[in-house]
Scaffold this motif. Structure first.
Motif, PDB file in Angstrom:
ATOM      1  N   LEU A 196       0.827  -1.212   0.000  1.00  0.00           N
ATOM      2  CA  LEU A 196       0.000   0.000   0.000  1.00  0.00           C
ATOM      3  C   LEU A 196       0.858   1.258   0.000  1.00  0.00           C
ATOM      4  O   LEU A 196       0.526   2.251  -0.642  1.00  0.00           O
ATOM      5  CB  LEU A 196      -0.938  -0.002   1.204  1.00  0.00           C
ATOM      6  N   THR A 197       1.971   1.204   0.711  1.00  0.00           N
ATOM      7  CA  THR A 197       2.889   2.342   0.697  1.00  0.00           C
ATOM      8  C   THR A 197       3.466   2.534  -0.697  1.00  0.00           C
ATOM      9  O   THR A 197       3.637   3.667  -1.168  1.00  0.00           O
ATOM     10  CB  THR A 197       4.024   2.133   1.710  1.00  0.00           C
ATOM     11  N   GLY A 198       3.748   1.419  -1.369  1.00  0.00           N
ATOM     12  CA  GLY A 198       4.256   1.500  -2.731  1.00  0.00           C
ATOM     13  C   GLY A 198       3.270   2.150  -3.680  1.00  0.00           C
ATOM     14  O   GLY A 198       3.652   2.962  -4.536  1.00  0.00           O
ATOM     15  N   ARG A 199       1.997   1.841  -3.534  1.00  0.00           N
ATOM     16  CA  ARG A 199       0.974   2.457  -4.387  1.00  0.00           C
ATOM     17  C   ARG A 199       0.879   3.958  -4.117  1.00  0.00           C
ATOM     18  O   ARG A 199       0.669   4.751  -5.039  1.00  0.00           O
ATOM     19  CB  ARG A 199      -0.378   1.784  -4.151  1.00  0.00           C
ATOM     20  N   TRP A 200       1.029   4.341  -2.868  1.00  0.00           N
ATOM     21  CA  TRP A 200       1.026   5.762  -2.528  1.00  0.00           C
ATOM     22  C   TRP A 200       2.253   6.453  -3.130  1.00  0.00           C
ATOM     23  O   TRP A 200       2.150   7.516  -3.740  1.00  0.00           O
ATOM     24  CB  TRP A 200       1.016   5.913  -1.004  1.00  0.00           C
ATOM     25  N   TRP A 201       3.418   5.809  -2.990  1.00  0.00           N
ATOM     26  CA  TRP A 201       4.661   6.405  -3.483  1.00  0.00           C
ATOM     27  C   TRP A 201       4.679   6.493  -5.009  1.00  0.00           C
ATOM     28  O   TRP A 201       5.358   7.348  -5.580  1.00  0.00           O
ATOM     29  CB  TRP A 201       5.848   5.578  -2.985  1.00  0.00           C
ATOM     30  N   LEU A 202       3.936   5.649  -5.672  1.00  0.00           N
ATOM     31  CA  LEU A 202       3.829   5.681  -7.133  1.00  0.00           C
ATOM     32  C   LEU A 202       3.414   7.063  -7.619  1.00  0.00           C
ATOM     33  O   LEU A 202       3.886   7.538  -8.656  1.00  0.00           O
ATOM     34  CB  LEU A 202       2.800   4.639  -7.599  1.00  0.00           C
ATOM     35  N   GLU A 203       2.568   7.738  -6.872  1.00  0.00           N
ATOM     36  CA  GLU A 203       2.057   9.045  -7.285  1.00  0.00           C
ATOM     37  C   GLU A 203       2.898  10.205  -6.762  1.00  0.00           C
ATOM     38  O   GLU A 203       3.102  11.188  -7.467  1.00  0.00           O
ATOM     39  CB  GLU A 203       0.608   9.207  -6.810  1.00  0.00           C
ATOM     40  N   VAL A 204       3.405  10.095  -5.530  1.00  0.00           N
ATOM     41  CA  VAL A 204       4.080  11.247  -4.930  1.00  0.00           C
ATOM     42  C   VAL A 204       5.576  11.281  -5.218  1.00  0.00           C
ATOM     43  O   VAL A 204       6.175  12.347  -5.353  1.00  0.00           O
ATOM     44  CB  VAL A 204       3.828  11.294  -3.410  1.00  0.00           C
ATOM     45  N   ARG A 205       6.202  10.113  -5.260  1.00  0.00           N
ATOM     46  CA  ARG A 205       7.635   9.946  -5.562  1.00  0.00           C
ATOM     47  C   ARG A 205       8.559  10.729  -4.625  1.00  0.00           C
ATOM     48  O   ARG A 205       9.665  11.105  -5.006  1.00  0.00           O
ATOM     49  CB  ARG A 205       7.922  10.349  -7.011  1.00  0.00           C
ATOM     50  N   LYS A 206       8.133  10.960  -3.430  1.00  0.00           N
ATOM     51  CA  LYS A 206       9.006  11.537  -2.418  1.00  0.00           C
ATOM     52  C   LYS A 206       8.486  11.147  -1.041  1.00  0.00           C
ATOM     53  O   LYS A 206       7.266  10.961  -0.872  1.00  0.00           O
ATOM     54  CB  LYS A 206       9.112  13.061  -2.567  1.00  0.00           C
ATOM     55  N   PRO A 207       9.371  10.962  -0.076  1.00  0.00           N
ATOM     56  CA  PRO A 207      10.827  11.086  -0.201  1.00  0.00           C
ATOM     57  C   PRO A 207      11.422  10.013  -1.105  1.00  0.00           C
ATOM     58  O   PRO A 207      10.690   9.169  -1.632  1.00  0.00           O
ATOM     59  CB  PRO A 207      11.305  10.942   1.248  1.00  0.00           C
ATOM     60  N   ARG A 208      12.743  10.004  -1.240  1.00  0.00           N
ATOM     61  CA  ARG A 208      13.404   9.045  -2.111  1.00  0.00           C
ATOM     62  C   ARG A 208      13.170   7.624  -1.618  1.00  0.00           C
ATOM     63  O   ARG A 208      12.884   7.399  -0.446  1.00  0.00           O
ATOM     64  CB  ARG A 208      14.891   9.349  -2.241  1.00  0.00           C
ATOM     65  N   LYS A 209      13.273   6.666  -2.536  1.00  0.00           N
ATOM     66  CA  LYS A 209      12.870   5.299  -2.230  1.00  0.00           C
ATOM     67  C   LYS A 209      13.655   4.691  -1.065  1.00  0.00           C
ATOM     68  O   LYS A 209      13.095   3.923  -0.271  1.00  0.00           O
ATOM     69  CB  LYS A 209      13.009   4.402  -3.462  1.00  0.00           C
ATOM     70  N   GLU A 210      14.932   5.028  -0.939  1.00  0.00           N
ATOM     71  CA  GLU A 210      15.721   4.485   0.173  1.00  0.00           C
ATOM     72  C   GLU A 210      15.186   4.967   1.518  1.00  0.00           C
ATOM     73  O   GLU A 210      15.172   4.212   2.497  1.00  0.00           O
ATOM     74  CB  GLU A 210      17.196   4.883   0.023  1.00  0.00           C
ATOM     75  N   THR A 211      14.717   6.213   1.558  1.00  0.00           N
ATOM     76  CA  THR A 211      14.152   6.759   2.790  1.00  0.00           C
ATOM     77  C   THR A 211      12.823   6.087   3.114  1.00  0.00           C
ATOM     78  O   THR A 211      12.544   5.739   4.264  1.00  0.00           O
ATOM     79  CB  THR A 211      13.944   8.279   2.656  1.00  0.00           C
ATOM     80  N   VAL A 212      12.005   5.890   2.081  1.00  0.00           N
ATOM     81  CA  VAL A 212      10.723   5.213   2.280  1.00  0.00           C
ATOM     82  C   VAL A 212      10.949   3.796   2.799  1.00  0.00           C
ATOM     83  O   VAL A 212      10.298   3.356   3.756  1.00  0.00           O
ATOM     84  CB  VAL A 212       9.925   5.171   0.960  1.00  0.00           C
ATOM     85  N   ALA A 213      11.880   3.083   2.183  1.00  0.00           N
ATOM     86  CA  ALA A 213      12.175   1.714   2.610  1.00  0.00           C
ATOM     87  C   ALA A 213      12.667   1.687   4.050  1.00  0.00           C
ATOM     88  O   ALA A 213      12.287   0.815   4.843  1.00  0.00           O
ATOM     89  CB  ALA A 213      13.211   1.083   1.674  1.00  0.00           C
ATOM     90  N   ALA A 214      13.525   2.644   4.411  1.00  0.00           N
ATOM     91  CA  ALA A 214      14.066   2.691   5.765  1.00  0.00           C
ATOM     92  C   ALA A 214      12.963   2.897   6.800  1.00  0.00           C
ATOM     93  O   ALA A 214      12.964   2.266   7.871  1.00  0.00           O
ATOM     94  CB  ALA A 214      15.106   3.806   5.879  1.00  0.00           C
ATOM     95  N   HIS A 215      12.000   3.766   6.493  1.00  0.00           N
ATOM     96  CA  HIS A 215      10.911   4.009   7.435  1.00  0.00           C
ATOM     97  C   HIS A 215       9.962   2.816   7.519  1.00  0.00           C
ATOM     98  O   HIS A 215       9.448   2.493   8.603  1.00  0.00           O
ATOM     99  CB  HIS A 215      10.146   5.277   7.039  1.00  0.00           C
TER     100      HIS A 215
END
Length: 239
Positions: A196-215
């Motif tokens: 679900l976070t991935g679907r959200w990030w698909l549209e916003v594209r921030k923060p960077r993917k490494e930061t999203v993965a870390a959180h």
């Protein structure tokens, strides 16, 4: 002598007689050059149609996509598309099947670490990288379509990943004294959170993917590392 000279002059004026005077011999028109367009093989045409359809399905979804548009972009007639795939449903099924396998292969290949936390990091990064690099493919997967069963969409990919995580969690639960039967529940929760976070990030594209993965891993791992053996809801404890 005079008559012979007149005869030679008359011959020189006849087209095609080889003389040097009078009307010149017509030069035939050059043959038309063959077309520089290379004809595609059946396999090449199929790949072209799949690539074009993938883009249109990502842009518009299944219902709004037509065989006419696929054919127009490929510069072929509609029967060519029907010949390869039988119709829109067949074309869509091929596109989705490829994306399902591509995403699942990417995630399973990424799971190489031995430590559970690193495995969570690898899975999260693999999904986010796929979204980043194969945006059209991911958009196709997350769009629901009535023509496919649950075995052919994004949910099926996540279920496959959850089963792999379940085996990992099951071993960890057993070693720490937790009920291994609950590994399936926790694996679905973890994978669902990432998806679900991935679907959200698909549209916003921030923060960077490494930061999203870390959180994501921070939330998941911090929760897993402090699990209660028998959790209960605070709101119902006093009842």
């Amino acid at each position: 002598m005079t008559e012979r000279r007149r005869s030679d002059e008359n011959v020189a004026g006849v087209p095609g007689s080889g003389g040097t005077t009078g009307r010149r011999r017509a030069i035939p028109a050059a043959a038309p050059k063959p077309s520089s367009r290379v004809r595609m093989s059946a396999a090449q045409r199929r790949e072209q149609l799949i690539s074009i359809a993938r883009q249109i399905f990502a842009e518009r979804g299944f219902d709004a996509t037509s065989i006419e548009e696929v054919a127009a972009r490929a510069k072929v007639s509609k029967p060519v598309v029907y010949e390869h795939f039988g119709g829109k449903e067949g074309l869509y099924a091929v596109v989705v099947d490829r994306e399902v396998r591509a995403l699942l292969d990417r995630i399973t290949t990424a799971l190489t670490a031995g430590h559970p936390r690193e495995l969570l990091e690898q899975a999260a990064l693999a999904l986010l990288t796929y979204i980043e690099e194969e945006t059209s493919g991911f958009r196709v997967l997350v769009r629901e379509s009535p023509v496919l069963s649950a075995a052919g969409n994004f949910s099926s990919v996540m279920n496959d990943v959850a089963h792999q995580v379940e085996h990992i969690l099951g071993a960890e639960f057993s070693s720490r004294g937790y009920d291994p039967k609950l590994a399936e529940l926790y694996s679905q929760a973890l994978v669902g959170m990432v998806a679900l976070t991935g679907r959200w990030w698909l549209e916003v594209r921030k923060p960077r993917k490494e930061t999203v993965a870390a959180h994501l891993v921070n939330l998941a791992w911090s929760g897993l590392s402090h699990l209660e053996a028998k959790p209960s809801l605070i709101t119902v404890r006093g009842r």
